[in-house]
Design a protein around this motif. Sequence first.
Motif, PDB file in Angstrom:
ATOM      1  N   GLY A  61       0.789  -1.227   0.000  1.00  0.00           N
ATOM      2  CA  GLY A  61       0.000   0.000   0.000  1.00  0.00           C
ATOM      3  C   GLY A  61       0.824   1.282   0.000  1.00  0.00           C
ATOM      4  N   VAL A  62       2.147   1.169   0.005  1.00  0.00           N
ATOM      5  CA  VAL A  62       3.001   2.354   0.030  1.00  0.00           C
ATOM      6  C   VAL A  62       3.197   2.859  -1.402  1.00  0.00           C
ATOM      7  CG1 VAL A  62       5.339   3.196   0.516  1.00  0.00           C
ATOM      8  CG2 VAL A  62       4.172   1.732   2.165  1.00  0.00           C
ATOM      9  N   ARG A  63       2.895   4.119  -1.621  1.00  0.00           N
ATOM     10  CA  ARG A  63       3.025   4.743  -2.929  1.00  0.00           C
ATOM     11  C   ARG A  63       4.394   5.393  -3.105  1.00  0.00           C
ATOM     12  NH1 ARG A  63       2.654   9.847  -4.665  1.00  0.00           N
ATOM     13  NH2 ARG A  63       2.042  10.657  -2.665  1.00  0.00           N
ATOM     14  N   ALA A  64       4.926   5.955  -2.019  1.00  0.00           N
ATOM     15  CA  ALA A  64       6.192   6.690  -2.108  1.00  0.00           C
ATOM     16  C   ALA A  64       7.051   6.406  -0.891  1.00  0.00           C
ATOM     17  CB  ALA A  64       5.921   8.191  -2.214  1.00  0.00           C
ATOM     18  N   VAL A  65       8.356   6.464  -1.098  1.00  0.00           N
ATOM     19  CA  VAL A  65       9.331   6.295  -0.025  1.00  0.00           C
ATOM     20  C   VAL A  65      10.137   7.579   0.071  1.00  0.00           C
ATOM     21  CG1 VAL A  65      11.395   5.050   0.728  1.00  0.00           C
ATOM     22  CG2 VAL A  65       9.503   3.789  -0.299  1.00  0.00           C
ATOM     23  N   ILE A  66      10.238   8.118   1.282  1.00  0.00           N
ATOM     24  CA  ILE A  66      11.123   9.253   1.528  1.00  0.00           C
ATOM     25  C   ILE A  66      12.254   8.750   2.398  1.00  0.00           C
ATOM     26  CG2 ILE A  66      11.426  11.521   2.593  1.00  0.00           C
ATOM     27  CD1 ILE A  66       8.475  12.051   2.149  1.00  0.00           C
ATOM     28  N   CYS A  67      13.466   8.936   1.941  1.00  0.00           N
ATOM     29  CA  CYS A  67      14.639   8.585   2.734  1.00  0.00           C
ATOM     30  C   CYS A  67      15.403   9.885   2.984  1.00  0.00           C
ATOM     31  CB  CYS A  67      15.506   7.569   1.995  1.00  0.00           C
ATOM     32  SG  CYS A  67      16.802   6.884   3.022  1.00  0.00           S
ATOM     33  N   PRO A  68      15.214  10.484   4.185  1.00  0.00           N
ATOM     34  CA  PRO A  68      15.786  11.810   4.426  1.00  0.00           C
ATOM     35  C   PRO A  68      17.262  11.833   4.795  1.00  0.00           C
ATOM     36  CG  PRO A  68      14.452  11.161   6.288  1.00  0.00           C
ATOM     37  CD  PRO A  68      14.341  10.068   5.270  1.00  0.00           C
ATOM     38  N   THR A  69      17.932  10.714   4.726  1.00  0.00           N
ATOM     39  CA  THR A  69      19.378  10.708   4.931  1.00  0.00           C
ATOM     40  C   THR A  69      19.999   9.651   4.045  1.00  0.00           C
ATOM     41  OG1 THR A  69      19.196   9.147   6.759  1.00  0.00           O
ATOM     42  CG2 THR A  69      19.297  11.472   7.348  1.00  0.00           C
ATOM     43  N   ASP A  70      21.220   9.897   3.634  1.00  0.00           N
ATOM     44  CA  ASP A  70      21.924   8.922   2.796  1.00  0.00           C
ATOM     45  C   ASP A  70      22.859   8.106   3.687  1.00  0.00           C
ATOM     46  OD1 ASP A  70      23.622  11.005   3.323  1.00  0.00           O
ATOM     47  OD2 ASP A  70      24.078  11.451   1.238  1.00  0.00           O
ATOM     48  N   ASP A  71      22.243   7.284   4.520  1.00  0.00           N
ATOM     49  CA  ASP A  71      23.011   6.519   5.503  1.00  0.00           C
ATOM     50  C   ASP A  71      23.186   5.061   5.127  1.00  0.00           C
ATOM     51  OD1 ASP A  71      20.447   5.642   5.805  1.00  0.00           O
ATOM     52  OD2 ASP A  71      20.276   6.133   7.928  1.00  0.00           O
ATOM     53  N   GLY A  82       5.769  -2.078  -6.150  1.00  0.00           N
ATOM     54  CA  GLY A  82       4.586  -1.286  -5.855  1.00  0.00           C
ATOM     55  C   GLY A  82       4.878   0.180  -5.559  1.00  0.00           C
ATOM     56  N   VAL A  83       6.121   0.506  -5.247  1.00  0.00           N
ATOM     57  CA  VAL A  83       6.481   1.899  -4.970  1.00  0.00           C
ATOM     58  C   VAL A  83       6.501   2.678  -6.283  1.00  0.00           C
ATOM     59  CG1 VAL A  83       8.299   3.434  -4.103  1.00  0.00           C
ATOM     60  CG2 VAL A  83       7.773   1.311  -2.892  1.00  0.00           C
ATOM     61  N   GLU A  84       5.869   3.840  -6.282  1.00  0.00           N
ATOM     62  CA  GLU A  84       5.754   4.659  -7.488  1.00  0.00           C
ATOM     63  C   GLU A  84       6.720   5.841  -7.513  1.00  0.00           C
ATOM     64  OE1 GLU A  84       1.671   5.864  -7.650  1.00  0.00           O
ATOM     65  OE2 GLU A  84       0.954   3.802  -7.457  1.00  0.00           O
ATOM     66  N   HIS A  85       7.315   6.163  -6.358  1.00  0.00           N
ATOM     67  CA  HIS A  85       8.187   7.347  -6.297  1.00  0.00           C
ATOM     68  C   HIS A  85       9.113   7.213  -5.093  1.00  0.00           C
ATOM     69  CE1 HIS A  85       8.359  12.075  -6.049  1.00  0.00           C
ATOM     70  NE2 HIS A  85       9.442  11.573  -6.588  1.00  0.00           N
ATOM     71  N   ILE A  86      10.382   7.506  -5.318  1.00  0.00           N
ATOM     72  CA  ILE A  86      11.376   7.529  -4.238  1.00  0.00           C
ATOM     73  C   ILE A  86      11.905   8.953  -4.138  1.00  0.00           C
ATOM     74  CG2 ILE A  86      13.636   6.728  -3.449  1.00  0.00           C
ATOM     75  CD1 ILE A  86      13.162   4.181  -5.136  1.00  0.00           C
ATOM     76  N   VAL A  87      11.963   9.467  -2.910  1.00  0.00           N
ATOM     77  CA  VAL A  87      12.591  10.761  -2.652  1.00  0.00           C
ATOM     78  C   VAL A  87      13.778  10.492  -1.727  1.00  0.00           C
ATOM     79  CG1 VAL A  87      12.323  13.069  -1.659  1.00  0.00           C
ATOM     80  CG2 VAL A  87      10.404  12.004  -2.901  1.00  0.00           C
ATOM     81  N   LEU A  88      14.968  10.819  -2.197  1.00  0.00           N
ATOM     82  CA  LEU A  88      16.194  10.602  -1.432  1.00  0.00           C
ATOM     83  C   LEU A  88      16.876  11.939  -1.194  1.00  0.00           C
ATOM     84  CD1 LEU A  88      18.479   8.743  -0.260  1.00  0.00           C
ATOM     85  CD2 LEU A  88      19.445   8.723  -2.574  1.00  0.00           C
ATOM     86  N   LEU A  89      17.123  12.252   0.067  1.00  0.00           N
ATOM     87  CA  LEU A  89      17.909  13.426   0.415  1.00  0.00           C
ATOM     88  C   LEU A  89      19.358  12.966   0.525  1.00  0.00           C
ATOM     89  CD1 LEU A  89      17.895  16.451   1.212  1.00  0.00           C
ATOM     90  CD2 LEU A  89      17.810  15.678   3.578  1.00  0.00           C
ATOM     91  N   SER A  90      20.214  13.529  -0.303  1.00  0.00           N
ATOM     92  CA  SER A  90      21.605  13.093  -0.369  1.00  0.00           C
ATOM     93  C   SER A  90      22.542  14.259  -0.093  1.00  0.00           C
ATOM     94  CB  SER A  90      21.892  12.536  -1.773  1.00  0.00           C
ATOM     95  OG  SER A  90      23.258  12.265  -1.937  1.00  0.00           O
ATOM     96  N   GLN A  91      23.629  13.970   0.593  1.00  0.00           N
ATOM     97  CA  GLN A  91      24.655  14.988   0.803  1.00  0.00           C
ATOM     98  C   GLN A  91      25.914  14.644   0.011  1.00  0.00           C
ATOM     99  OE1 GLN A  91      24.386  15.545   5.316  1.00  0.00           O
ATOM    100  NE2 GLN A  91      24.638  17.575   4.415  1.00  0.00           N
TER     101      GLN A  91
END
Length: 184
Positions: A61-71, A82-91
């Motif tokens: 049921g998850v549409r999007a994944v947010i990963c707020p750190t590049d760890d 099933g995931v339609e969008h990934i948001v990755l915050l990268s440094q």
Amino acid sequence: ILTLTQDFLYNMVILSLILKRARIKALVKDKRSTGEAFGTYVECMVGNIRDKSFTRKTLRGVRAVICPTDDGFFSDQIDLKGVEHIVLLSQLSVYRNSGGLQAIMNSKLRKLAERDENVVLASGIPSTIIRSASLETTPGGEKGFNFTEGIAAKGKISREDAATICVEALDAIPQTTLIFECLI
């Protein structure tokens, strides 16, 4: 929405998602403390993301994944069916442009960031990779953003502003992958 890792930035992402009235699943280490902090707004999932049955259950049921750190979350290939969008915050920009002792100290973080970005790019899932400037714990919303190419290596961005950008990125799913840099 599934958010990953736990720190101040993670909390800011969850609060921003709550304000958008998003349904939130959060991969957490401590279900009780997250539940106390966010109540019924967050469905807490505790387990090992490398466990395929746990991953299937968690991502249902998850549409999007947010990963707020590049760890290193994406360091191993995980099933994102099933995931339609990934948001990755990268440094990654910050790590690539550090020199001397700082470069030595950041070498492991740089490798994890590179691996996370490579796995996200290879996933075939529409992705937004936000290469942020150095993160700092200061109030957000005080200045405008700068998205000039190459800018992330030179400045700073508040964790609050970084969280806002991650959540706002959910509203614009790219055809393939969108990579941009930002600072305040």
